[in-house]
Enzyme design. Structure first.
Site, PDB file in Angstrom:
ATOM      1  N   HIS A  70       0.793  -1.239   0.000  1.00 35.03           N
ATOM      2  CA  HIS A  70       0.000   0.000   0.000  1.00 35.03           C
ATOM      3  C   HIS A  70       0.818   1.279   0.000  1.00 35.03           C
ATOM      4  O   HIS A  70       0.259   2.367  -0.204  1.00 35.03           O
ATOM      5  CB  HIS A  70      -0.986   0.022   1.180  1.00 35.03           C
ATOM      6  N   HIS A 124      -2.317  -0.731  -3.547  1.00 31.68           N
ATOM      7  CA  HIS A 124      -3.608  -0.853  -2.877  1.00 31.68           C
ATOM      8  C   HIS A 124      -3.903   0.447  -2.133  1.00 31.68           C
ATOM      9  O   HIS A 124      -3.029   1.050  -1.528  1.00 31.68           O
ATOM     10  CB  HIS A 124      -3.583  -2.005  -1.865  1.00 31.68           C
ATOM     11  N   ASP A 160      -9.857   1.115  -3.735  1.00 29.52           N
ATOM     12  CA  ASP A 160     -10.303  -0.278  -3.829  1.00 29.52           C
ATOM     13  C   ASP A 160     -11.799  -0.398  -3.542  1.00 29.52           C
ATOM     14  O   ASP A 160     -12.486  -1.239  -4.137  1.00 29.52           O
ATOM     15  CB  ASP A 160      -9.499  -1.152  -2.869  1.00 29.52           C
TER      16      ASP A 160
END
Length: 232
Positions: free
Chosen positions: A58, A151, A156
């Site tokens: 991330h 991410h 998302d």
């Protein structure tokens, strides 16, 4: 009116029972399966280091998160946003496990698992044996995820909302061409404008003299054709 919240988290690792924490929450609201534009997004200080493996997923470093609120600071506003909505989550066991671990740390009641709709399970039931990752489902449904290089919880959630709507049958899963009387489609049918179409004379289908002559010549070349049996 059906209210759903599509939700995603980013974390420091895989196991909240071994000290891993939530570092990002992203969520968006659906009413009757349609996005309303209302979203919830927050970064969180996990009060611990960021493992390299999680950072590669991330891109959230401990330094970036150092001045962000803790979960107990945002718990009330998060719970107010989700309220009693159904929670749409990709791999619900993971995110629900982390959320309930965070809630447990501050003495709050857990979110019941029966509130969660797991889109991984939905995809595996609908497409047995096919990949069920978020990227794979975006490719299957033609959803543009080129901007998803890392991410991110809110990004998302936005992608997952599109995937979820495809899994349940498209953006209007209850759409019907003709509504039942008094049913969901009745209002649309009542406003329909009839289209006047002129009557069209039937086209002639009788064989011409030339066609009859050609057919007789063809039958003359056959041995006992069924078309001439019974003729006097």
């Amino acid at each position: 009116m059906t209210r759903e919240v599509v939700l995603d988290t980013e974390t420091t690792g895989m196991n909240p029972l071994q000290g891993d924490r939530i570092v990002e929450i992203g969520a968006l609201e659906l009413l009757n399966h349609m996005p309303t534009g209302r979203t919830y997004h927050v970064y969180l200080n996990p009060d611990r280091d960021m493992p390299d493996g999680a950072f590669r997923v991330h891109g959230l470093s401990a330094e970036f998160l150092a001045d962000k609120p803790r979960f107990h600071d945002i718990a009330d506003e998060f719970l107010a946003f989700v309220a009693e909505a159904t929670l749409v989550i990709h791999n619900a066991d993971f995110d629900m496990g982390f959320l309930n671990a965070e809630l447990g740390r501050i003495g709050r009641d857990p979110l019941p698992m029966e509130r969660a709709v797991d889109t991984v399970r939905m995809a595996r039931r609908k497409y047995p044996g096919a990949p069920a990752s978020l990227d794979a489902l975006c490719r299957r449904f033609g959803i543009d995820n080129a901007h998803r290089t890392l991410h991110g919880a809110l990004l998302d959630s936005e992608l997952l909302a599109e995937v979820y709507l495809q899994l349940i049958g498209g953006r209007e899963p209850g759409f019907r061409l003709v509504g039942d009387a008094g049913g969901a489609g009745a209002a649309d049918d009542a406003g329909a404008v009839p289209v006047a179409r002129p009557d069209r004379a039937p086209r002639p289908h009788a064989a011409t003299a030339a066609e009859l002559e050609a057919h007789a010549a063809f039958l003359a070349r056959l041995k006992d054709p069924i078309w001439t049996r019974g003729e006097a």
